[in-house]
Design a protein around this motif. Structure first.
Motif, PDB file in Angstrom:
ATOM      1  N   ARG A  16      29.851  28.590  61.077  1.00 46.15           N
ATOM      2  CA  ARG A  16      28.854  28.833  60.028  1.00 46.15           C
ATOM      3  C   ARG A  16      28.964  27.777  58.936  1.00 46.15           C
ATOM      4  NH1 ARG A  16      29.525  34.943  58.094  1.00 46.15           N
ATOM      5  NH2 ARG A  16      31.748  34.438  58.275  1.00 46.15           N
ATOM      6  N   ILE A  17      30.027  26.955  59.019  1.00 45.50           N
ATOM      7  CA  ILE A  17      30.305  25.963  57.969  1.00 45.50           C
ATOM      8  C   ILE A  17      29.856  24.566  58.390  1.00 45.50           C
ATOM      9  CG2 ILE A  17      32.102  24.892  56.571  1.00 45.50           C
ATOM     10  CD1 ILE A  17      31.654  27.819  55.872  1.00 45.50           C
ATOM     11  N   PHE A  18      30.358  24.093  59.523  1.00 44.52           N
ATOM     12  CA  PHE A  18      30.118  22.704  59.910  1.00 44.52           C
ATOM     13  C   PHE A  18      29.016  22.564  60.949  1.00 44.52           C
ATOM     14  CE2 PHE A  18      34.623  22.302  58.534  1.00 44.52           C
ATOM     15  CZ  PHE A  18      34.458  21.283  57.614  1.00 44.52           C
ATOM     16  N   ARG A  19      28.266  21.469  60.786  1.00 47.03           N
ATOM     17  CA  ARG A  19      27.339  21.050  61.818  1.00 47.03           C
ATOM     18  C   ARG A  19      27.936  19.839  62.539  1.00 47.03           C
ATOM     19  NH1 ARG A  19      21.247  20.443  60.062  1.00 47.03           N
ATOM     20  NH2 ARG A  19      22.205  19.094  58.489  1.00 47.03           N
ATOM     21  N   ASN A  20      28.522  18.901  61.780  1.00 49.04           N
ATOM     22  CA  ASN A  20      29.203  17.731  62.352  1.00 49.04           C
ATOM     23  C   ASN A  20      30.255  17.261  61.351  1.00 49.04           C
ATOM     24  OD1 ASN A  20      30.076  15.394  63.525  1.00 49.04           O
ATOM     25  ND2 ASN A  20      28.057  14.461  63.728  1.00 49.04           N
ATOM     26  N   ARG A  21      31.472  17.751  61.512  1.00 49.71           N
ATOM     27  CA  ARG A  21      32.514  17.429  60.535  1.00 49.71           C
ATOM     28  C   ARG A  21      32.934  15.958  60.587  1.00 49.71           C
ATOM     29  NH1 ARG A  21      37.113  21.317  61.226  1.00 49.71           N
ATOM     30  NH2 ARG A  21      35.582  22.505  62.412  1.00 49.71           N
ATOM     31  N   ASP A  22      32.704  15.270  61.711  1.00 52.88           N
ATOM     32  CA  ASP A  22      33.095  13.856  61.830  1.00 52.88           C
ATOM     33  C   ASP A  22      32.446  12.994  60.756  1.00 52.88           C
ATOM     34  OD1 ASP A  22      34.613  14.543  63.991  1.00 52.88           O
ATOM     35  OD2 ASP A  22      33.206  13.783  65.507  1.00 52.88           O
ATOM     36  N   ILE A  23      31.302  13.437  60.255  1.00 55.18           N
ATOM     37  CA  ILE A  23      30.592  12.665  59.232  1.00 55.18           C
ATOM     38  C   ILE A  23      31.393  12.597  57.929  1.00 55.18           C
ATOM     39  CG2 ILE A  23      28.508  12.758  57.744  1.00 55.18           C
ATOM     40  CD1 ILE A  23      27.006  13.701  60.250  1.00 55.18           C
ATOM     41  N   LEU A  24      32.337  13.521  57.749  1.00 54.78           N
ATOM     42  CA  LEU A  24      33.169  13.531  56.540  1.00 54.78           C
ATOM     43  C   LEU A  24      34.464  12.739  56.714  1.00 54.78           C
ATOM     44  CD1 LEU A  24      32.734  17.265  55.485  1.00 54.78           C
ATOM     45  CD2 LEU A  24      31.609  15.257  54.501  1.00 54.78           C
ATOM     46  N   ASN A  25      34.694  12.188  57.894  1.00 58.05           N
ATOM     47  CA  ASN A  25      35.885  11.366  58.099  1.00 58.05           C
ATOM     48  C   ASN A  25      35.742  10.041  57.367  1.00 58.05           C
ATOM     49  OD1 ASN A  25      37.234  13.216  59.709  1.00 58.05           O
ATOM     50  ND2 ASN A  25      36.365  12.417  61.611  1.00 58.05           N
ATOM     51  N   PRO A  26      36.813   9.544  56.750  1.00 60.15           N
ATOM     52  CA  PRO A  26      36.723   8.288  55.994  1.00 60.15           C
ATOM     53  C   PRO A  26      36.322   7.090  56.849  1.00 60.15           C
ATOM     54  CG  PRO A  26      38.730   9.487  55.429  1.00 60.15           C
ATOM     55  CD  PRO A  26      38.126  10.188  56.615  1.00 60.15           C
ATOM     56  N   ASP A  27      36.655   7.117  58.159  1.00 62.24           N
ATOM     57  CA  ASP A  27      36.341   5.956  58.995  1.00 62.24           C
ATOM     58  C   ASP A  27      34.927   6.003  59.585  1.00 62.24           C
ATOM     59  OD1 ASP A  27      36.787   8.040  60.709  1.00 62.24           O
ATOM     60  OD2 ASP A  27      38.351   7.067  61.899  1.00 62.24           O
ATOM     61  N   TYR A  28      34.154   7.038  59.235  1.00 57.28           N
ATOM     62  CA  TYR A  28      32.756   7.107  59.666  1.00 57.28           C
ATOM     63  C   TYR A  28      31.921   6.160  58.803  1.00 57.28           C
ATOM     64  CZ  TYR A  28      28.057   9.009  60.369  1.00 57.28           C
ATOM     65  OH  TYR A  28      26.717   9.151  60.636  1.00 57.28           O
ATOM     66  N   ILE A  29      31.155   5.303  59.446  1.00 52.81           N
ATOM     67  CA  ILE A  29      30.312   4.350  58.723  1.00 52.81           C
ATOM     68  C   ILE A  29      28.868   4.835  58.782  1.00 52.81           C
ATOM     69  CG2 ILE A  29      29.620   1.940  58.428  1.00 52.81           C
ATOM     70  CD1 ILE A  29      32.626   2.378  58.180  1.00 52.81           C
ATOM     71  N   PRO A  30      28.326   5.347  57.676  1.00 51.56           N
ATOM     72  CA  PRO A  30      26.953   5.887  57.686  1.00 51.56           C
ATOM     73  C   PRO A  30      25.917   4.768  57.707  1.00 51.56           C
ATOM     74  CG  PRO A  30      27.862   5.980  55.473  1.00 51.56           C
ATOM     75  CD  PRO A  30      28.959   5.460  56.345  1.00 51.56           C
ATOM     76  N   ASP A  31      24.673   5.162  57.884  1.00 44.02           N
ATOM     77  CA  ASP A  31      23.574   4.183  57.893  1.00 44.02           C
ATOM     78  C   ASP A  31      23.260   3.679  56.491  1.00 44.02           C
ATOM     79  OD1 ASP A  31      23.285   4.443  60.641  1.00 44.02           O
ATOM     80  OD2 ASP A  31      21.876   6.107  60.457  1.00 44.02           O
ATOM     81  N   ARG A  32      23.731   4.397  55.486  1.00 43.54           N
ATOM     82  CA  ARG A  32      23.473   3.998  54.103  1.00 43.54           C
ATOM     83  C   ARG A  32      24.750   4.172  53.292  1.00 43.54           C
ATOM     84  NH1 ARG A  32      20.708   4.931  49.360  1.00 43.54           N
ATOM     85  NH2 ARG A  32      21.293   7.133  49.270  1.00 43.54           N
ATOM     86  N   LEU A  33      25.037   3.216  52.416  1.00 46.54           N
ATOM     87  CA  LEU A  33      26.222   3.286  51.559  1.00 46.54           C
ATOM     88  C   LEU A  33      25.753   3.285  50.104  1.00 46.54           C
ATOM     89  CD1 LEU A  33      28.504   0.713  53.422  1.00 46.54           C
ATOM     90  CD2 LEU A  33      28.800   3.187  53.374  1.00 46.54           C
ATOM     91  N   PRO A  34      25.556   4.454  49.514  1.00 44.76           N
ATOM     92  CA  PRO A  34      25.049   4.525  48.136  1.00 44.76           C
ATOM     93  C   PRO A  34      25.983   3.841  47.149  1.00 44.76           C
ATOM     94  CG  PRO A  34      25.010   6.696  49.197  1.00 44.76           C
ATOM     95  CD  PRO A  34      25.796   5.789  50.083  1.00 44.76           C
TER      96      PRO A  34
END
Length: 431
Positions: A16-34
């Motif tokens: 009920r909490i996570f949809r994709n926890r990997d996105i919160l890992n420090p080594d995950y590189i998102p498509d945007r870096l605010p």
């Protein structure tokens, strides 16, 4: 037992909490870096020369932990590599974290692997691996960008000889061979000062400094990740703001903020809570702080660990002074049969441990007696002792010393012989 396991497994699978926890890992590189647009632009403007088959200037990137240095560098390099493929230009990069690959041999093996050169993990001299790398680069073409992350870790332990060779490797290659550019990344803003002048001039052709994030910027970063990482409604503004405020207090560390939000979500999930609350964040903060101190202390060089042991031994009345600390340190070094370092070096070690948040070293004015430095523990004593006790030699010494009670730097000692870690205490995973 089967029912218990099924309940745990189902709770994670149908979280009920996570949809994709990997996105919160420090080594995950998102498509945007605010809030890193300027830094992306500066790094890209240096490395973009590779698209013209020219060697980019060597680049030195520094800033405090969690300011986005690695994320921005990899973000730019992945986009650069993709653009090079579109243009038919041969551009590759080798990323090496020198804290994990902590010898010149391992660093060279990783670089060699990035250009398809297979080198045995052991059995050769470092000089031979370097020679093979130069030979392979002589037969190659295009541009190779070598990223040495946490480069200070390697230099402090092994010297800057390899760094010097890599920054000057172009002089050993034919004109039509591959071109090599070096990107050095460090958390230590004073690292450049410890380099040999020749290395400093070669590596520091271009420099980019990453400033810390403020609380508002951290909040934006967390929201950006949270929207994809969590189920709808699992976190709210109060949780995000609280995580951002705590991390902003820790020098604007985005990595710390992401870890905090992720662990808070894991705590909520284990408690079968419907959503993450501020109380979950507080529990996560305590857990992360213990783990951070354990990790820092476990990886310290021997003399730094001896200095910490000396603080524990000398701080029964809650603090000690530099002179008293050095006297106890020398006794401990002698007991271990190792040669002690100078008092000036111990003073430098205290400064480093103060910066790491393990010790507190305050200069106080004692009137006509002049100024003195009051040194005490700034982190949980039991966690420090547990980490130090991984070394059997220090464990024996610590078994004869009383740890300050009542929290970090607190007064009052425990009975001697109670410092060894509790054998029934759960071991930290992966340590």
């Amino acid at each position: 037992m089967e029912d218990i396991l099924d309940e745990i497994f189902d709770r994670v699978v149908e979280s009920r909490i996570f949809r994709n926890r990997d996105i919160l890992n420090p080594d995950y590189i998102p498509d945007r870096l605010p809030h890193r647009e300027n830094e992306i632009r500066r790094v890209a403007s240096v490395l973009a020369q590779a698209l013209r088959n020219s060697r980019p200037n060597n680049l030195f990137i520094y800033g405090l932990t969690g300011t986005g240095k690695t994320a921005v560098t990899l973000y730019v390099l992945r986009r650069l590599e993709a653009k090079a493929r579109q243009l038919g230009v041969d551009v590759r990069y080798a990323y090496v974290n020198t804290r994990q690959r902590d010898t010149p041999y391992k660093v060279l093996v990783d670089i060699a692997s990035s250009i398809g050169l297979r080198v045995p993990f052991t059995g050769l001299s470092t000089a031979e691996v370097y020679t093979r790398l130069v030979r392979a680069l002589s037969r190659a073409s295009g541009v190779l960008i070598v990223v040495l992350d946490e480069v200070d870790w390697l230099v402090r332990r092994k010297g800057d000889d390899l760094l010097y060779k890599l920054t000057r490797i172009g002089y050993e290659l034919p004109r039509d061979a591959a071109k090599v550019s070096i990107v050095g990344i460090t958390n230590d803003v004073k690292f450049v000062e410890m380099l040999d002048a020749r290395v400093r001039s070669s590596l520091g052709e271009e420099e980019v400094v990453f400033p810390p994030y403020n609380a508002e910027q951290l909040r934006d970063i967390l929201w950006e990740r949270a929207r994809e990482a969590f189920q709808p409604g699992a976190v709210d503004e109060s949780v995000i703001s609280y995580c951002a405020a705590l991390a902003a207090r820790e020098h604007g560390d985005a990595r710390r903020a992401l870890d905090l939000l992720r662990v808070a979500g894991e705590v909520a999930e284990r408690e079968n809570a419907p959503r993450v609350t501020v109380e979950h964040v507080k529990k996560a903060w305590g857990q992360l702080e213990r783990d951070r101190v354990y990790e820092v202390v476990s990886t310290l060089p021997l003399h730094a660990r001896l200095v910490l042991a000396a603080v524990i031994a000398a701080a029964g009345r809650s603090y000690t002074t530099t002179g008293e600390l050095y006297s106890v340190y020398r006794e401990l070094a002698s007991a271990l049969g190792v040669e002690s370092v100078t008092q000036r070096r111990v003073s430098d070690i205290v400064n480093e441990l103060d910066m790491l948040g393990v010790l507190s070293a305050r200069v106080v004015n004692r009137g006509r007696y002049g100024k003195t430095r009051m040194i005490s523990l700034a982190a949980d004593p039991e966690t420090i002792v547990e980490a130090l006790s991984r070394d059997p030699r220090l464990r024996r010494l610590l078994g004869q010393v009383a740890v300050p009670g009542g929290g970090a730097g607190g007064g009052g000692g425990r009975t001697p012989g109670t410092l060894a870690p509790n054998p029934n205490k759960a071991r930290r995973g992966g340590r």
